[in-house]
Structure formats: C-alpha cells, structure tokens
Design an enzyme around this catalytic site. Structure first.
Site, mmCIF file in Angstrom:
data_model
loop_
_atom_site.group_PDB
_atom_site.id
_atom_site.type_symbol
_atom_site.label_atom_id
_atom_site.label_comp_id
_atom_site.label_asym_id
_atom_site.label_seq_id
_atom_site.Cartn_x
_atom_site.Cartn_y
_atom_site.Cartn_z
ATOM 1 N N TRP A 1 11.845 -15.354 -37.516
ATOM 2 C CA TRP A 1 10.550 -14.701 -37.739
ATOM 3 C C TRP A 1 10.160 -13.495 -38.034
ATOM 4 C CZ3 TRP A 1 7.694 -18.953 -37.313
ATOM 5 C CH2 TRP A 1 8.619 -19.886 -35.543
ATOM 6 N N ASP B 1 5.678 -8.372 -32.825
ATOM 7 C CA ASP B 1 5.305 -10.114 -32.889
ATOM 8 C C ASP B 1 6.465 -10.116 -31.665
ATOM 9 O OD1 ASP B 1 5.472 -12.228 -31.959
ATOM 10 O OD2 ASP B 1 6.859 -12.716 -34.587
ATOM 11 N N LYS C 1 4.030 -19.368 -25.754
ATOM 12 C CA LYS C 1 5.548 -19.596 -24.725
ATOM 13 C C LYS C 1 5.270 -19.271 -23.373
ATOM 14 C CE LYS C 1 7.454 -19.787 -29.790
ATOM 15 N NZ LYS C 1 7.333 -18.905 -30.610
HETATM 16 C C1 LIG Z 1 7.407 -19.001 -31.716
HETATM 17 C C2 LIG Z 1 7.113 -17.760 -32.659
HETATM 18 C C3 LIG Z 1 6.557 -17.511 -33.810
HETATM 19 C C4 LIG Z 1 5.207 -18.735 -34.330
HETATM 20 O O1 LIG Z 1 4.691 -18.976 -33.717
HETATM 21 P P1 LIG Z 1 2.860 -19.328 -34.688
HETATM 22 O O2 LIG Z 1 2.467 -19.502 -33.643
HETATM 23 O O3 LIG Z 1 3.805 -20.613 -34.154
HETATM 24 O O4 LIG Z 1 2.907 -19.288 -36.310
HETATM 25 C C5 LIG Z 1 6.183 -16.714 -34.505
HETATM 26 N N1 LIG Z 1 7.174 -15.684 -33.808
HETATM 27 C C6 LIG Z 1 8.070 -15.683 -33.089
HETATM 28 C C7 LIG Z 1 8.624 -14.757 -31.969
HETATM 29 C C8 LIG Z 1 7.930 -16.363 -32.404
HETATM 30 O O5 LIG Z 1 8.305 -17.373 -30.773
#
Ligand SMILES: *Cc1c(COP(=O)(O)O)cnc(C)c1O
Length: 360
Positions: free
Chosen positions: A102, A172, A196
C-alpha cells in the site's frame, strides 16, 4: 444461523450487534416511513446521523480542536492521489516510508504529480519490519512524510510513530484505525477506507488538521480538493449515506466496548493468543513479521511446505473458517483479526491450528 469464523482482510467482519440494529431499522428508519437509503442527504434525519458520526469519532479518539473529520469516497486509494494533488508543491518533495504494497501504491501516485523521495524501505527483507523511528530523516524541502501505520498484506504495524517537528506526518490507517489509542495531534492527516475497522466499504474517513488546508492549489479538480469537503461538511456531493450510517452504528458499538481502551485490551488478547500459538509450535508455524514489528490486526504466517499450506486452508474452510489464505503477493496464511472479530473466533482458530499441527 451459525456465524462464520470470519478472518477476511477487507471487507471484513462487522459486529453482530451492528448488523442487527441496521436490520431492525432497515425499512422504516426512525419512523420516517422510509429506509435510510431513501432519505435525502439534506434531510433532518440523515443530518443527525452524519453529525453524530462526526462527533462520536471526535469523542472516541479525543480529536483536538483544529481538526476536520471528513467522509469521502474513492477508498484509501483515492487518498494516494489527493494527498499529492493538495500538498505536493512544485518546489517540495513528498517523503515516503515504504513498508509494503500500500505504501508503494501511495508513492506511485505521488510520483505522477511531483518530486518524491523514499526515506526508508524494508522491501529488501520482504517487508518483514518497520524501520526504527530514529533512523528516519526527512529530505530538505519535505512537503510531508507519508507512512502506512499497519501493513495489511505483510502483517507489520508501527509500534510508535515518528515526529518531524513542522513537517506534516500523514498516515494511511486503513487497517488499524480505531484499534488502539492514538494521539491524533502527532498527525496532520490520517485516512482510512472504512471496510476493515470502521464499517462497510464506500466511505473513507479523513482526519485532517485545518492548518494544512490553508494553502491548497486552486487549479486542482474541485472534488479532489480537501477544502471543498471541509467547507461543505462532506456534503458537497451526495455522500455514501448508508455506509456512514453503519459507521455510526460501529462507533456506538466501540463506545459500548469501553471505547478505545476496551477495544485495545481485547485486540491485545486476541493477537497474543494467535502469536503464542505460532511461537509455541516449534517452528511448524512461522510468523512473517519480525517480532518487534508484528501487527495486531493481520497475522501472517507460513507452514513448512506449500502442500501443507493448501491442506491447512482447505481443512479450515471445512471447519467454517473464512479468509485464511495469505495475500497472493506473500503466500502462506493470514488471519485478519480486526475489532469486530470476536475472541471466540481467535480461540477456535488456535484450537484448529494446534489440532492441525498435531495431525500433520
Ligand atoms: C485496504 C487498504 C487500502 C485500499 O483501500 P481501498 O479503500 O480499497 O482503496 C489502502 N491501504 C491500506 C493500508 C489498506 O489496508
């Protein structure tokens, strides 16, 4: 109905209480004669949901004055672009710490829009560890430093966060938001796709320091400008009302668990159970992450052979476990134990892992 032992990486388990409440209110929301999904996003009923979600998130995290909470769309993935669009000026450098897939993706979007630098990377070790915070030195003219607080695919997590004085820290937090106490004032911007730990997919939460929004270039698309959403209280365009509503129910649930302190204690117990099982397996199960970088949200491990891994996954499915295959880029197994995964699921997994080891 028997609930599955849901270890999906995302979208993932939601608290049963939340699902029950959403079901009770599904068709006739607060006696409006309409489902929430049928209400105008400008209606009084929806406005209450929207405001409550913002104020509950502020309360749960103790978000200080001077921060905005925004509900956006496009997932965490759109934030990879919005961040450089808004904050990466021509004479500045976007600093990135690479700790997994990511963060690589976040970097890639910034590279399209301006100058970037990778100030640390654990790629050469298959992203087994998080760099020590002391070793991180931003470049000159750093626009910001971007980190990924929890690496969903590799199963590593920052145990403490770096501080760089005036240089904004951006994180993030898609896969560990709301899983433990965090001092929000350490960050200038936090973002997370909801699917999540926060609710269903469709909404992305952004917590941003207002100071950061003063100097955004005027020539970027309106919808990608954080100011647009801050000025309009995340109602510039139609927000994902149902996702925000379920998010608000998840926040109620978090409060009922004793807030972040209660959640964090439970998450520690859950992760300890599974890591202990791995550590006491005499090498049958091996953790992917280095001990001091282990994630409490995504536990990644391997078995002695590819054949045993396949057998493990197929037998786990027969026993009602879902989502234990590792990400295709890492292989092995992964148990995602987000907030809503009950400790009983983790206990059942440990029993299954011990039995499997004994039989193989
Ligand atoms: C799942 C995830 C993403 C992607 O998220 P989307 O909402 O599908 O764009 C980005 N960063 C991390 C750390 C993730 O776990």
């Amino acid at each position: 109905m028997k609930r599955a032992y849901n270890f999906n990486a995302g979208p993932s388990a939601l608290p049963l209480d939340v699902l029950n409440r959403a079901q009770e209110e599904f068709i006739n929301f607060k006696n409006s004669g309409m489902a929430l999904m049928e209400l105008s996003h400008r209606s009084k009923e929806y406005d209450q949901v929207h405001e409550k979600a913002i104020s509950d998130l502020k309360e749960i995290y103790g978000i200080p004055e001077g921060y905005e909470v925004l509900f956006l769309q496009g997932g965490a993935s759109l934030q990879f672009s919005m961040i450089p669009f808004n904050f990466l000026k021509p004479n500045k450098v976007g600093n990135y710490v690479l700790t997994g897939t990511w963060s690589e993706k976040a970097l890639k979007e910034a590279q399209k829009l301006g100058q970037t630098a990778v100030i640390s990377s654990s790629e050469e070790s298959s992203y087994r560890y998080i760099p020590s915070t002391d070793a991180l030195v931003p470049t000159e003219d750093a626009a910001y430093v971007h980190i990924t607080s929890n690496n969903t695919i590799y199963g590593t997590q920052w145990q403490e966060y770096p501080e760089f004085g005036n240089i904004p820290l951006i994180a993030d937090m898609s896969s560990d938001i709301l899983s433990k106490k965090v001092d929000i004032s350490q960050f200038s911007l936090i973002y997370a796709g909801a699917q999540k730990n926060l609710g269903p997919s469709g909404v992305t939460v952004v917590i941003v320091k207002k100071d950061l929004l003063h100097d955004i270039p005027g020539n970027i698309p309106t919808i990608l400008n954080y100011q647009t959403h801050a000025k309009n209280n995340s109602l510039y365009n139609t927000p994902p009302t149902f996702s925000i509503y379920v998010l608000s129910l998840v926040l109620d649930w978090v409060k009922a668990q004793g807030g972040l302190e209660g959640i964090e204690n439970l998450n520690n117990r859950k992760a300890d159970l599974i890591y202990q099982c791995i550590d006491q397996s005499n090498g049958f199960y091996k953790g992917h992450a280095d001990d001091n970088s282990r994630s409490k949200m995504n536990i990644t491990f391997t078995l002695p052979t590819e054949e045993l891994t396949k057998k493990f996954i197929s037998q786990s499915k027969e026993k009602g476990f879902v989502g234990l295959a590792g990400h295709r880029s890492v292989g092995g197994c992964r148990a995602s134990i987000y907030n809503a995964v009950p400790i009983e699921s983790c206990e059942a997994l440990v029993k299954f892992m011990n039995d499997f080891k004994a039989n193989n």
